[in-house]
Every structure is written in structure tokens, then in C-alpha cells.
Write a protein that holds these residues in place. Structure first.
Motif, PDB file in Angstrom:
ATOM      1  N   GLY A 102       0.609  -1.152   0.314  1.00  0.00           N
ATOM      2  CA  GLY A 102      -0.233  -0.170   0.261  1.00  0.00           C
ATOM      3  C   GLY A 102       0.677   1.522  -0.046  1.00  0.00           C
ATOM      4  O   GLY A 102       0.429   2.508  -0.365  1.00  0.00           O
ATOM      5  N   ILE A 103       1.888   1.385   0.812  1.00  0.00           N
ATOM      6  CA  ILE A 103       3.035   2.721   0.839  1.00  0.00           C
ATOM      7  C   ILE A 103       3.437   3.010  -0.469  1.00  0.00           C
ATOM      8  O   ILE A 103       3.362   3.296  -1.779  1.00  0.00           O
ATOM      9  N   ALA A 104       3.798   1.507  -1.040  1.00  0.00           N
ATOM     10  CA  ALA A 104       4.156   1.391  -2.632  1.00  0.00           C
ATOM     11  C   ALA A 104       3.403   2.138  -3.608  1.00  0.00           C
ATOM     12  O   ALA A 104       3.899   3.336  -4.480  1.00  0.00           O
ATOM     13  N   GLY A 105       2.347   1.961  -3.744  1.00  0.00           N
ATOM     14  CA  GLY A 105       1.196   2.281  -4.355  1.00  0.00           C
ATOM     15  C   GLY A 105       1.115   3.685  -3.890  1.00  0.00           C
ATOM     16  O   GLY A 105       0.529   4.421  -4.885  1.00  0.00           O
ATOM     17  N   LEU A 106       1.083   4.201  -2.716  1.00  0.00           N
ATOM     18  CA  LEU A 106       1.248   5.132  -2.831  1.00  0.00           C
ATOM     19  C   LEU A 106       1.834   6.526  -3.418  1.00  0.00           C
ATOM     20  O   LEU A 106       1.661   7.373  -3.613  1.00  0.00           O
ATOM     21  N   LYS A 107       3.547   6.192  -3.415  1.00  0.00           N
ATOM     22  CA  LYS A 107       4.197   6.863  -3.935  1.00  0.00           C
ATOM     23  C   LYS A 107       4.605   6.518  -5.363  1.00  0.00           C
ATOM     24  O   LYS A 107       4.152   7.174  -5.995  1.00  0.00           O
ATOM     25  N   VAL A 108       3.866   5.716  -5.600  1.00  0.00           N
ATOM     26  CA  VAL A 108       3.589   5.482  -6.798  1.00  0.00           C
ATOM     27  C   VAL A 108       1.947   6.399  -7.398  1.00  0.00           C
ATOM     28  O   VAL A 108       2.931   7.117  -8.137  1.00  0.00           O
ATOM     29  N   VAL A 109       1.293   6.237  -7.078  1.00  0.00           N
ATOM     30  CA  VAL A 109       0.471   7.167  -8.089  1.00  0.00           C
ATOM     31  C   VAL A 109      -0.024   8.555  -6.654  1.00  0.00           C
ATOM     32  O   VAL A 109      -0.403   9.753  -7.207  1.00  0.00           O
ATOM     33  N   GLY A 110       0.837   8.325  -6.201  1.00  0.00           N
ATOM     34  CA  GLY A 110       1.473   9.999  -4.955  1.00  0.00           C
ATOM     35  C   GLY A 110       2.358  11.052  -5.784  1.00  0.00           C
ATOM     36  O   GLY A 110       2.744  10.606  -7.519  1.00  0.00           O
ATOM     37  N   ARG A 111       1.854  12.070  -5.080  1.00  0.00           N
ATOM     38  CA  ARG A 111       3.057  12.763  -6.397  1.00  0.00           C
ATOM     39  C   ARG A 111       4.420  12.760  -6.162  1.00  0.00           C
ATOM     40  O   ARG A 111       5.003  12.003  -5.878  1.00  0.00           O
TER      41      ARG A 111
END
Length: 105
Positions: free
Chosen positions: A96-105
Motif C-alpha cells: 500500500g505504501i509503495a502504491g501511494l508513492k507511485v500514484v502520489g505526487r
């Protein structure tokens, strides 16, 4: 650069969370000092990162780093259970953290 600041903030979250255990309910002076100083540094760095990153993303990544890191340190230092279920759940948080990094800014 702001992602590095957020990671450091998460690492300080691990320090203060572990410090809570060593402070024994804030009854031991030096572990309590380390806990409070680490908490302050972690919050300031989180505050710096949310000036650029979306709040929800930064907060989720910060808490995820803290939760996963604290769980791992707990398994190593305090011999907390390292069951397959716990490991799988931690891997899901990391995903989930990695996913947020990818789709985050």
C-alpha cells in the motif's frame, strides 16, 4: 527530496514508538526524553512534507513506515510473534505504501 523527508519522519516515528516501550509509561527519564524528542522531530518533518505532498498520502505513508518498522523492531527486540499472518499483513501495508508513492505526487 520531500519523499526523503517523509521517510526520515517515518523512521523517527519508529524511534518514538519503540521509546514508548522503554519509557515504561514515561516513568524513566532518558527513554522519555528520547521518545518526546523523536516525536517532535517526526511531526515537524511530516509537517514539512505535507507542504508539498497530499495530506492523505503523506500521512498514510508516514504511519505505514512507522507501523511496519515498529512491528519489525518489536519482533526483533521484544521477541513478538513473527507469524506468517503478521508477515503477510506487513507485506500488504508495504504494498500500500509503495502504491501511494507511485500514484502520489
Amino acid at each position: 527530496m520531500v519523499w526523503a523527508v517523509l521517510v526520515v519522519a517515518g523512521l523517527f516515528e519508529i524511534v518514538w514508538a519503540i521509546g514508548l516501550k522503554y519509557s515504561e509509561g514515561f516513568t524513566r527519564l532518558w527513554p522519555s526524553v528520547v521518545t518526546l524528542v523523536s516525536l517532535g522531530i517526526s511531526m515537524v518533518l511530516l509537517g514539512v512534507s505535507v507542504r508539498v505532498l497530499p495530506l492523505g498520502t503523506a500521512y498514510a505513508v508516514w504511519t505505514g513506515i512507522g507501523a511496519v518498522g515498529t512491528a519489525i523492531v518489536g519482533m526483533v527486540l521484544f521477541r513478538e510473534p513473527a507469524t506468517v499472518g503478521r508477515i503477510v499483513c506487513l507485506a500488504l501495508v508495504i504494498g500500500g505504501i509503495a502504491g501511494l508513492k507511485v500514484v502520489g505526487r
